[in-house]
Each structure stands twice: as structure tokens, then as C-alpha cells.
Design an enzyme around this catalytic site. Structure first.
Site, mmCIF file in Angstrom:
data_model
loop_
_atom_site.group_PDB
_atom_site.id
_atom_site.type_symbol
_atom_site.label_atom_id
_atom_site.label_comp_id
_atom_site.label_asym_id
_atom_site.label_seq_id
_atom_site.Cartn_x
_atom_site.Cartn_y
_atom_site.Cartn_z
ATOM 1 N NE ARG A 87 5.726 2.509 25.145
ATOM 2 C CZ ARG A 87 4.382 2.534 25.024
ATOM 3 N NH1 ARG A 87 3.703 1.384 24.975
ATOM 4 N NH2 ARG A 87 3.724 3.660 24.983
ATOM 5 C CG ASP B 104 -0.926 6.839 23.326
ATOM 6 O OD1 ASP B 104 -1.904 6.338 22.732
ATOM 7 O OD2 ASP B 104 -0.310 6.240 24.229
#
Length: 542
Positions: A172, A452
Site C-alpha cells: 500500500r 494507526d
């Protein structure tokens, strides 16, 4: 500049490229050919990227003025059409359990060895984009693909299993909205997305293609089909430059913004020669709901803990994604289980695993083809649930024709409250995560959840919206105990936090707690909600 880097003749580099970051060994990655490749991507696509970012800003201004997201009239023929995407490659037909995490060498080895079907190596939400982290991550992935990655720490040696036993690698890159400040092309910062994806593909695409392993990418933070089409043009260009056949690079797109939920068919169509599926990026999606509708006082969400996937607007989003994907022959991936094992409390650990099991049962029953976990200790639980309900490699034959989702269903606010614990937890998560992020750690365990950037963004955006609720026309909010939600409440929470955090031994980023508090205080007092917490924070890195 390091002595090693000074040994490289400057004349070998494109005169328009300036690399300001310095990490030992980076010259093996940032060769003249690699830098020329990256510069070519920047020059070809930076104007289009800026145009797409300007379009985002214009659309947000319309939402701020009272408009609501809608399904597009100009693409109704695409939604009504009978078309499908290119079938998934063999390596991606069974994705029932995917593990995700940052790209440090230890994580790369453990994730590839974890027993998950796929590992999403994340340069975005779980990586703090220090120059050292980015270069180390690219080095680790390159070594892993060549089979040479070894890591030694604390007297332990970490090695990769044979390639046939490893999880399938999916990378990603960062989103379109982020810059890479350490690489300037013609005096301008390079797109972080193009840097991450371009450098990875330059060094690894041919080796992966020879093994029928991609390259495979997860594309984050898209808001429109035009942004997806831009990725398609970029990947076409990368393939042409590297001598790869068209469609060799396959992608999965995260539907993690509210505008993108109204363009799922269109995004699939824009990438139909290379897209494999869509993913319910639930945490970023909740953040995007708050951000997109930030000035709509009738759509304010309760505290994060009450905004679960069983809420009607999130269930509609999940089910529409499944229906849309399966109609088009694409995988519908479920979301993240943020829980992590609790080693010192058996009862609490059992309760956490039960929540994971219930969440994965909801996903597989709804028709998802796979799911995400943040910790290797959750792989067995997720696999057990999916194996029991999904005997085949996926559920593409489950068309979910019973689903009928309208625009109002995706926008429906959910009922709930704001508790004192919920308010203070938002403050604590923001400060703890931001302090760790500024210190170079983008994946932080807090109260037995793996936080996160996406989860921190929920907390930060909620605080801004709750505190500015009166000026949005909604009056003053109150906690469920009657306490006003105002800046005095925020100030009390911030004042109490440093002493409590410093009492915790080994707290990540403890040296930057005061800096994190100051940044959060400024962001919450700002007249306008900043689009991303990481934009101002990035300027403080390195």
C-alpha cells in the site's frame, strides 16, 4: 551529506532531482536510473494529481455549504451496464485472511511467515513516513522478494520461510494527498504515492512478475473514479517503462472515503483491466464521514466505541460494497480487527477474541471474501470463522440481490452518546498516537487495540466537530452526565494527560507528548477542520 553519498558523482543524476534525505545505504535504491524513473513519473502525472486534489477541495466546499454526496447522474449508464472486471490472478483468488502492518524488517518477516493468505505492507496509515522508515521499508521488501531478508534483534534471528509458504505480498503506497518532501523534482516535492509505488515497482516488478506474484498494490484514500483512472494511467506508464505487459500490476482499492462509497461501480470500471477487489476500510471511512459532513449538525456521530459496523449507515456501506463487487466479479474484502492479544489477562483476552470472532462472523455471513487482522495472534480466529462459512476460495457467487441501498442509507446518522470516558479516550488516543508518530512509530498499541493514523483521525475529527458544534448551528453538546462539551473540558483532559502518561514505563514517543498536545490543541481550536492530521505533523518529521 554522508561520506558514502558524497562518493556518487553528482553528474550522474538528473539535474532536476534533489534528494534531501540521508540514510546509510540509500544509494543502492536511489540509483541514477531509479531517480530518473521517479522523475519521469512526477513530470508526467503531477499536474493531473494537483487537478484531482483541487477537485476534492471544490467538492468539500460544496458539502460544507450544505450539499450531500449523491450517486452521479453522469455515470448512471456505468452502474446500469452489464460488465465485469478481469478475473483475479491465481495468487489472489483466496484472500480469506490478510494481515497488515508497517514495513520494518521484523514486521515484513513475521507477516510473510504468519500463515495469513496475504500481507499488506503498509507505507501509509501504519508507517510514520520518516525518511529512514521509508528507505528501510523499501530495502526490506526488496530483500524479501529476493529471498535475502534477515533481521537480528535482542539476540534473536528472524528469517523467511520458503517462498511457497509465505503470504502473498501486497503493497500500500501513500495516498494522492501526500507529498514526499525528501525528493524534489524541478524544485517541487514529489507525490508520495508515486514515490512509494514507483520505487517499489522499479526494483521488484520484474522479479514478482516472473513468479506470478504481481506486483500487487492496495490503493488508499480515493474519492472518485477520476482519481482511480489517474492510478490506471500511472500503472500503464510504469508497465510500459519497465517492459511489462498491460495489466501485470493488479490492484485492490480501499473504499475508505464517503465520496468513494457513491462511486464503487465507477472505480471498478475505471480500473477494470487490473482491479481485483474493493476493501471496507472501516476506520478511515468513519473518519471520512465525519470530515465530509463536518458542517452538518444533524449528522454528528457519537463516541467512536458506539460507531460499530452494525450501525445502519455502516451496514449499508458494507452490503453495497459486497453487492457491487460480486456483480462485477471482484472480491469484497472486509475490514480490520484492531484487537491485539492480551497476554496478562486471560478473561480480557477471551473477551477480545470473542469480539473478533463475532466481527468476522458478521463479515463472512454478509458475503465478504476475506478480512484483515492487525496481529498474527488473530489469524487463527479469523481463519476458523471463514473456513467454517466459506468452503470455497471466495463468495463471488453470493450476489446479495436482496440489498437495496439508497443515498440516504449511506448518510443516515447513528444514535448514541458521548461519555466522559469516550471524550477522554479520544484525547488520549490522539496525543499518544501523534507523539509516537512524530517519534517515528506509526502503529501503536493503546489499551489493547492497534491504533494507526485512521483511528487517530477519528478521534481528532470528532473532538473538532463536538467542540465546534455550537457554531455549526447545533447548540452545545453535553456528555451523558450533563457536563458541557467545550474547550474547558478539552483543556482539563490535556492538562491531566502528561503526568498519567509519564507513569507508564516504555511509552512510545513519550519525549514528544508535549509537542503532540500542542499540535492537537491548535488543530481543535482551528476554525476549519484540517483535512488530515498527518499533513501538519509531517512537517515536524526528520
Amino acid at each position: 551529506m554522508s561520506a558514502v553519498l558524497n562518493q556518487i558523482p553528482q553528474a550522474e543524476f538528473d539535474a532536476g532531482i534533489d534528494v534531501t534525505g540521508r540514510v546509510q545505504g540509500q544509494q543502492a535504491l536511489l540509483t541514477p536510473a531509479a531517480l530518473a524513473f521517479l522523475a519521469g513519473l512526477h513530470r508526467a502525472f503531477e499536474p493531473a494529481r494537483q487537478a484531482r486534489l483541487a477537485a476534492r477541495q471544490a467538492r468539500q466546499q460544496a458539502f460544507d455549504a450544505g450539499a450531500l454526496p449523491q450517486f452521479r447522474a453522469d455515470t448512471a449508464h456505468l452502474r446500469a451496464g452489464d460488465w465485469t472486471v478481469t478475473p483475479a490472478p491465481a495468487a489472489l483468488r483466496d484472500r480469506r485472511v490478510e494481515i497488515t502492518g508497517p514495513v520494518d524488517p521484523k514486521m515484513v518477516i513475521n507477516a510473510l511467515n504468519s500463515g495469513a493468505n496475504c500481507y499488506m505492507a503498509d507505507f501509509e496509515d501504519s508507517t510514520s513516513p520518516t525518511w529512514a522508515n521509508l528507505i528501510t521499508g523499501q530495502q526490506a521488501l526488496r530483500a524479501a522478494i529476493s529471498g535475502d531478508l534477515v533481521h537480528e534483534a535482542n539476540g534473536k534471528r528472524y528469517e523467511l520461510r520458503p517462498q511457497a509458504e509465505q503470504a502473498v505480498l501486497i503493497v500500500r503506497p501513500r495516498g494522492w494527498h501526500l507529498d514526499e518532501k525528501h525528493v524534489l523534482v524541478d524544485g517541487r516535492r514529489m507525490s508520495a504515492a508515486l514515490f512509494d509505488a514507483g520505487l517499489f515497482c522499479f526494483h521488484n516488478a520484474k522479479a514478482l512478475a516472473e513468479r506470478d506474484r504481481g506486483p500487487y498494490l492496495y490503493l488508499p484514500k480515493l474519492e472518485s473514479m477520476e482519481e482511480a483512472a489517474l492510478w490506471g494511467q500511472v500503472l500503464d506508464d510504469i508497465e510500459a517503462r519497465l517492459g511489462l505487459p498491460h495489466g501485470q500490476i493488479r490492484v485492490t482499492v480501499l473504499i475508505e472515503t464517503l465520496p468513494a462509497a457513491f462511486e464503487m461501480d465507477e472505480i471498478l470500471y475505471a480500473l477494470k483491466d487490473r482491479i481485483v477487489g474493493l476493501n471496507c476500510g472501516r476506520w478511515d471511512y468513519i473518519f471520512s464521514y465525519i470530515k465530509t459532513l463536518r458542517r452538518h449538525p444533524d449528522r454528528v456521530l457519537p463516541e467512536r466505541g458506539q460507531v460499530t459496523m452494525t450501525q445502519p449507515f455502516l451496514r449499508a456501506y458494507s452490503e453495497l460494497l459486497i453487492q457491487t463487487c460480486h456483480r462485477r466479479g471482484a472480491h469484497a474484502m472486509g475490514g480490520m480487527a484492531a484487537q491485539i492479544p492480551i497476554r496478562d489477562d486471560a478473561a480480557a483476552n477471551a473477551a477480545a477474541l470473542a469480539r473478533v470472532r463475532a466481527d468476522k462472523l458478521r463479515e463472512v455471513t454478509a458475503g465478504h471474501d476475506g478480512t484483515w487482522v492487525a496481529h498474527p495472534g488473530l489469524i487463527a480466529v479469523a481463519r476458523e470463522v471463514f473456513d467454517a462459512r466459506m468452503p470455497g476460495p471466495n463468495q463471488l457467487d453470493n450476489r446479495r440481490e436482496d440489498v437495496h441501498v439508497e443515498a440516504a442509507d449511506l448518510l443516515q446518522p447513528c444514535l448514541g452518546t458521548i461519555t466522559r470516558a469516550g471524550f477522554e479516550n479520544n484525547v488520549e488516543v490522539c496525543v499518544r498516537y501523534l507523539a509516537a508518530w512524530l517519534d517515528g512509530n506509526g502503529c501503536v498499541p493503546i489499551h489493547h487495540l492497534m491504533e494507526d493514523a485512521a483511528t487517530a483521525e477519528i478521534a481528532r475529527a470528532q473532538l473538532w466537530q463536538w467542540l465546534h458544534f455550537p457554531e455549526l448551528g447545533g447548540g452545545l453538546l453535553h456528555l451523558d452526565d450533563g457536563t458541557p462539551v467545550d474547550f474547558a473540558l478539552l483543556e482539563r483532559a490535556l492538562i491531566a494527560l502528561p503526568g498519567r502518561l509519564r507513569a507508564e514505563p516504555g511509552l512510545p514517543g513519550i519525549a514528544r507528548v508535549s509537542e503532540a498536545i500542542g499540535l492537537l490543541d491548535r488543530l481543535t481550536h482551528a476554525e476549519t477542520l484540517a483535512p488530515f492530521l498527518t499533513l501538519p505533523a509531517y512537517e515536524r518529521l526528520d
